[in-house]
Every structure is written in C-alpha cells, then in structure tokens.
Write a protein that holds these residues in place. Structure first.
Motif, PDB file in Angstrom:
ATOM      1  N   GLU A 107       3.904  -4.084 -20.251  1.00 49.71           N
ATOM      2  CA  GLU A 107       3.009  -5.156 -19.565  1.00 49.71           C
ATOM      3  C   GLU A 107       2.817  -4.681 -17.956  1.00 49.71           C
ATOM      4  O   GLU A 107       3.944  -4.144 -17.490  1.00 49.71           O
ATOM      5  CB  GLU A 107       3.641  -6.468 -19.743  1.00 49.71           C
ATOM      6  CG  GLU A 107       2.417  -7.475 -19.234  1.00 49.71           C
ATOM      7  CD  GLU A 107       1.318  -7.385 -19.945  1.00 49.71           C
ATOM      8  OE1 GLU A 107       0.123  -6.997 -19.234  1.00 49.71           O
ATOM      9  OE2 GLU A 107       0.996  -7.718 -21.152  1.00 49.71           O
ATOM     10  N   THR A 170     -10.176  -9.341 -14.816  1.00 52.10           N
ATOM     11  CA  THR A 170      -9.198 -10.211 -14.866  1.00 52.10           C
ATOM     12  C   THR A 170      -9.479 -11.806 -14.368  1.00 52.10           C
ATOM     13  O   THR A 170     -10.333 -11.753 -13.531  1.00 52.10           O
ATOM     14  CB  THR A 170      -7.975  -9.447 -14.060  1.00 52.10           C
ATOM     15  OG1 THR A 170      -8.419  -9.450 -12.575  1.00 52.10           O
ATOM     16  CG2 THR A 170      -7.589  -8.266 -14.503  1.00 52.10           C
ATOM     17  N   VAL A 171      -8.826 -12.533 -15.015  1.00 51.47           N
ATOM     18  CA  VAL A 171      -8.825 -13.912 -14.358  1.00 51.47           C
ATOM     19  C   VAL A 171      -8.534 -13.987 -13.023  1.00 51.47           C
ATOM     20  O   VAL A 171      -9.150 -14.753 -12.068  1.00 51.47           O
ATOM     21  CB  VAL A 171      -8.067 -14.980 -15.376  1.00 51.47           C
ATOM     22  CG1 VAL A 171      -7.975 -16.015 -14.629  1.00 51.47           C
ATOM     23  CG2 VAL A 171      -8.385 -14.856 -16.736  1.00 51.47           C
ATOM     24  N   ASN A 195     -11.233  -9.918 -22.358  1.00 50.12           N
ATOM     25  CA  ASN A 195     -10.008  -9.874 -23.299  1.00 50.12           C
ATOM     26  C   ASN A 195      -9.980 -11.528 -23.658  1.00 50.12           C
ATOM     27  O   ASN A 195     -10.665 -12.309 -22.968  1.00 50.12           O
ATOM     28  CB  ASN A 195      -8.641  -9.271 -22.414  1.00 50.12           C
ATOM     29  CG  ASN A 195      -8.061 -10.181 -21.224  1.00 50.12           C
ATOM     30  OD1 ASN A 195      -8.599 -11.368 -21.103  1.00 50.12           O
ATOM     31  ND2 ASN A 195      -7.470  -9.423 -20.416  1.00 50.12           N
ATOM     32  N   GLU A 196      -8.871 -11.861 -24.389  1.00 45.37           N
ATOM     33  CA  GLU A 196      -8.634 -13.185 -24.690  1.00 45.37           C
ATOM     34  C   GLU A 196      -8.405 -14.248 -23.558  1.00 45.37           C
ATOM     35  O   GLU A 196      -9.070 -15.172 -23.472  1.00 45.37           O
ATOM     36  CB  GLU A 196      -7.641 -13.440 -25.608  1.00 45.37           C
ATOM     37  CG  GLU A 196      -7.334 -14.662 -26.468  1.00 45.37           C
ATOM     38  CD  GLU A 196      -6.280 -14.779 -27.551  1.00 45.37           C
ATOM     39  OE1 GLU A 196      -6.123 -16.045 -28.083  1.00 45.37           O
ATOM     40  OE2 GLU A 196      -5.984 -13.592 -27.832  1.00 45.37           O
ATOM     41  N   GLU A 197      -7.485 -13.861 -22.692  1.00 43.91           N
ATOM     42  CA  GLU A 197      -7.545 -14.923 -21.567  1.00 43.91           C
ATOM     43  C   GLU A 197      -8.687 -14.952 -20.539  1.00 43.91           C
ATOM     44  O   GLU A 197      -9.217 -16.161 -20.121  1.00 43.91           O
ATOM     45  CB  GLU A 197      -6.333 -14.192 -20.572  1.00 43.91           C
ATOM     46  CG  GLU A 197      -6.224 -15.005 -19.442  1.00 43.91           C
ATOM     47  CD  GLU A 197      -5.065 -14.240 -18.484  1.00 43.91           C
ATOM     48  OE1 GLU A 197      -4.536 -15.113 -17.544  1.00 43.91           O
ATOM     49  OE2 GLU A 197      -4.807 -13.162 -18.788  1.00 43.91           O
ATOM     50  N   GLU A 198      -9.559 -13.814 -20.554  1.00 40.14           N
ATOM     51  CA  GLU A 198     -10.582 -14.039 -19.754  1.00 40.14           C
ATOM     52  C   GLU A 198     -11.731 -14.767 -20.580  1.00 40.14           C
ATOM     53  O   GLU A 198     -12.534 -15.489 -19.905  1.00 40.14           O
ATOM     54  CB  GLU A 198     -11.205 -12.618 -19.368  1.00 40.14           C
ATOM     55  CG  GLU A 198     -10.439 -11.916 -18.648  1.00 40.14           C
ATOM     56  CD  GLU A 198     -10.439 -10.263 -18.612  1.00 40.14           C
ATOM     57  OE1 GLU A 198      -9.508  -9.572 -17.931  1.00 40.14           O
ATOM     58  OE2 GLU A 198     -11.520  -9.800 -19.547  1.00 40.14           O
ATOM     59  N   LEU A 200     -11.228 -17.322 -22.705  1.00 39.40           N
ATOM     60  CA  LEU A 200     -10.967 -18.514 -22.603  1.00 39.40           C
ATOM     61  C   LEU A 200     -11.108 -19.104 -21.251  1.00 39.40           C
ATOM     62  O   LEU A 200     -11.633 -20.308 -21.140  1.00 39.40           O
ATOM     63  CB  LEU A 200      -9.377 -18.904 -22.774  1.00 39.40           C
ATOM     64  CG  LEU A 200      -8.867 -18.490 -24.205  1.00 39.40           C
ATOM     65  CD1 LEU A 200      -7.364 -18.587 -24.572  1.00 39.40           C
ATOM     66  CD2 LEU A 200      -9.831 -19.317 -25.383  1.00 39.40           C
ATOM     67  N   TYR A 201     -11.009 -18.244 -20.271  1.00 32.34           N
ATOM     68  CA  TYR A 201     -11.188 -18.916 -18.672  1.00 32.34           C
ATOM     69  C   TYR A 201     -12.731 -18.961 -18.500  1.00 32.34           C
ATOM     70  O   TYR A 201     -13.146 -20.148 -18.145  1.00 32.34           O
ATOM     71  CB  TYR A 201     -10.680 -17.800 -17.631  1.00 32.34           C
ATOM     72  CG  TYR A 201     -10.944 -18.304 -16.349  1.00 32.34           C
ATOM     73  CD1 TYR A 201     -10.367 -19.272 -15.637  1.00 32.34           C
ATOM     74  CD2 TYR A 201     -12.078 -17.725 -15.737  1.00 32.34           C
ATOM     75  CE1 TYR A 201     -10.732 -19.653 -14.264  1.00 32.34           C
ATOM     76  CE2 TYR A 201     -12.379 -17.898 -14.385  1.00 32.34           C
ATOM     77  CZ  TYR A 201     -11.665 -18.944 -13.764  1.00 32.34           C
ATOM     78  OH  TYR A 201     -12.318 -19.198 -12.599  1.00 32.34           O
ATOM     79  N   LYS A 206     -10.207 -23.875 -25.125  1.00 33.82           N
ATOM     80  CA  LYS A 206      -8.875 -23.807 -25.532  1.00 33.82           C
ATOM     81  C   LYS A 206      -8.420 -22.890 -26.387  1.00 33.82           C
ATOM     82  O   LYS A 206      -7.194 -22.687 -26.773  1.00 33.82           O
ATOM     83  CB  LYS A 206      -8.439 -25.253 -25.711  1.00 33.82           C
ATOM     84  CG  LYS A 206      -8.566 -26.296 -24.855  1.00 33.82           C
ATOM     85  CD  LYS A 206      -7.921 -25.975 -23.671  1.00 33.82           C
ATOM     86  CE  LYS A 206      -7.803 -27.416 -22.713  1.00 33.82           C
ATOM     87  NZ  LYS A 206      -7.174 -26.995 -21.314  1.00 33.82           N
ATOM     88  N   ASP A 207      -9.411 -22.283 -27.214  1.00 35.22           N
ATOM     89  CA  ASP A 207      -9.161 -21.468 -28.388  1.00 35.22           C
ATOM     90  C   ASP A 207     -10.154 -20.411 -28.658  1.00 35.22           C
ATOM     91  O   ASP A 207     -11.345 -20.687 -27.955  1.00 35.22           O
ATOM     92  CB  ASP A 207      -9.202 -22.401 -29.847  1.00 35.22           C
ATOM     93  CG  ASP A 207     -10.197 -23.103 -30.067  1.00 35.22           C
ATOM     94  OD1 ASP A 207     -11.337 -22.776 -30.382  1.00 35.22           O
ATOM     95  OD2 ASP A 207     -10.198 -24.451 -29.892  1.00 35.22           O
ATOM     96  N   ARG A 226      -8.100  -8.673 -27.707  1.00 33.35           N
ATOM     97  CA  ARG A 226      -6.720  -9.624 -28.130  1.00 33.35           C
ATOM     98  C   ARG A 226      -5.599  -8.829 -27.906  1.00 33.35           C
ATOM     99  O   ARG A 226      -4.471  -9.293 -28.739  1.00 33.35           O
ATOM    100  CB  ARG A 226      -7.029 -10.299 -29.341  1.00 33.35           C
ATOM    101  CG  ARG A 226      -8.259 -10.981 -29.452  1.00 33.35           C
ATOM    102  CD  ARG A 226      -8.333 -11.969 -30.798  1.00 33.35           C
ATOM    103  NE  ARG A 226      -7.476 -13.092 -30.519  1.00 33.35           N
ATOM    104  CZ  ARG A 226      -7.162 -13.845 -31.694  1.00 33.35           C
ATOM    105  NH1 ARG A 226      -7.439 -13.683 -32.752  1.00 33.35           N
ATOM    106  NH2 ARG A 226      -6.220 -14.682 -31.366  1.00 33.35           N
TER     107      ARG A 226
END
Length: 302
Positions: A107, A170-171, A195-198, A200-201, A206-207, A226
């Motif tokens: 990571e 990136t977030v 990406n998944e985090e981005e 959702l932000y 929430k999903d 993901r």
C-alpha cells in the motif's frame, strides 16, 4: 478485440518524478528505517499515457516539467516508452516530485509537490485533428492555477467531438475544493473513472450501488476501480457490470488506477464493449502492481 495502433489519445494533466520508498520495516519515527529507494516517472497523466502507449495505442502528453535534470530524465523515459512528448512544456519552475512510502503490504502513501505542473493554459494543447479521445487527470482541475486553462481545453475537446475520460484522483486532493465544484465538472465527461473510496466521496454515498446511481446522474458512464475486488462499471440506462481482479503478486499499488485507465481507454476507443474494456483495465493493472513504480517496465528507473 485487437487494439488499433492508428488510434491516438491526448492525455492532459501532470508529470512528476516519483521517489518510491519501499519500507523494509515499520517506520521508526525519529530514527533510521531500512528501506529500498528508487526513482521513476510518475504523475497521473504521464502514467496513463505510458500505459496507453504500452498497449500499442498512440499517446501524447500535455503537461509541464522543469528545465532541470529531473525534467530531462522524464522526457527520456517518455521516449523509451513511446509516448509523444512534443507538447510537454519546459518551465523555470522545478519539476514536480512525489515521495511515495510503500509499506510491506504494497500500500502506498503519497507526498506530492506539484512544481512545474501548475499553470496549464489552452495554448499548451496541440491541434486536436488526428486524436480519437482525450484523458484529463483530476489533479489538473483541482489545481487552481491550471483550472481555467484545462476547462478551456475541455470545451475545445467537446467541440471537436472527442470522447473524454476523467479520473477524479485521491480523496485527499479532492477535499481541497468544494464537492459541488467537482459535481459541476462531471457532466462535461463521457467516462469517469474513480476508485471505490473516491466514488463514495464524490457521490456522498455509503455503498457502491448508491454511488453508481448518483454518479450516473452526472456522467453517462461510470467505471469504479476496486483494487483486489476488481472493478464495476455501468452506462446510463444499462446494467451494472462486475469484473474480478487478476490474481498477481502485489509489490506496489502506485499507478494501479492509472494503468487500469490506460487499458480501459485503449480498449474502449478501439471498439471494445464496456465489459471487455474493464477486463483490459484490470489485466493491465495486474501487470502494474506486480512491479515497483507506476510505469511499464519498458522504461527505466530514473
């Protein structure tokens, strides 16, 4: 579907020198920590262009580097990788640098200094005839010194009828601006690749299902990366597609999303459908994360 080497993609955004610090043990704060340090070409737009070229598709880069040794090394690497750098501008500012800490699990945590990348303007962009698509890195729009110029480029790209691919990035970087501003950019794009985090932000969700629903209201096609869970994608009015990741030995996640974008874009503009394009993305990402650095191994460590 075989890729068409006559296709060309214009990649707009950032080119950086990546200093990758692969930690050999947990950080000993205030003390020495054993590590393996290498330097590589980086920056989202530079990485995407490099992976697109790696597929055999034409790639050109619109970005800025310093008139310094780091900038010269990055130009040399683009030559090795087959990326057209004729519109890569040299400036009096220092070449942008990112220090990347990579832990034992692969990571990465990034510490960027934008440097010469700031200040993109419409005149940096070449004539669009001969291009089949364009990619824009979110960093270029998040940078207040480049935003106006990049928005003018987007207007010209849309007027030329080219499909536009956009990576939200990136977030941490997106939190520097109001989320509503990011929402205002998404309708300008044909494909958005968070990406998944981005995802959702940006969607304030929430999903994944909720994020897809929200993002598809803003952009006609959404592809969510993901990581080890592969990727999902959906076009407005279509069904959700899920693709598993390709199993590989993980060395460094730096550039995973950029390599995915490169594989996806190259396949999509060559006529592949959404699923096949996502498969091309996860396949190329597996090649990237098995090595240290964000670029194809055809280039050299700088």
């Amino acid at each position: 579907m075989p890729l068409n080497i006559s296709k060309r993609v214009l990649c707009i955004g950032d080119v950086m020198l990546d200093v990758v610090v692969a930690l050999q043990s947990p950080i000993n704060y205030g003390e020495d920590t054993p590590s393996r340090i290498t330097t590589h070409g980086g920056g989202a737009a530079g990485n995407v262009a490099s992976w697109i070229a790696h597929t055999g598709t034409g790639a050109s880069i619109v970005a800025r580097v310093g008139n310094d040794s780091a900038g010269a090394a990055l130009i040399s690497e683009f030559e090795d990788l087959g990326v057209d750098h004729s519109t890569l501008k040299k400036t009096s500012d220092a070449t942008g640098v990112v220090v990347i800490l990579v832990d034992k699990n692969g990571e990465r945590t990034m510490f960027p200094e934008t440097g010469a990348n700031s200040g993109l303007v419409l005149s940096d962009m070449p004539d669009l005839s001969g291009f089949d698509a364009a990619y824009v890195s979110g960093y270029a729009l998040l940078n207040p010194r480049s935003r106006a110029g990049v928005l003018e480029m987007i207007t010209a790209i849309k007027a030329a009828g080219l499909p536009l691919f956009y990576d939200t990035v990136t977030v941490g970087a997106m939190k520097e601006v109001d989320r509503a501003l990011i929402h205002s950019w998404l309708p300008l794009m044909d494909y958005v690749l968070p990406n998944e985090e981005e995802a959702l932000y940006v969607a304030d969700a929430k999903d994944i299902d909720s994020a897809l629903t929200k993002l598809l209201e803003l952009c006609p096609a959404v592809i969510i990366k993901r990581g080890s869970d592969g990727a999902c994608a959906q076009e407005r009015g279509g069904n959700r597609i899920d693709v598993d990741a390709v199993t590989t030995v993980l060395a460094d996640t730096t550039g995973a999303g950029d390599s995915f974008a490169g594989g996806f874009i190259a396949a999509k503009i060559s006529g592949s459908d959404l699923r096949a394009s996502v498969v091309a993305g996860v396949t190329l990402a597996a090649t990237c994360v098995a090595n240290i650095g964000a670029r194809p191994q055809g280039g050299h460590a700088l």
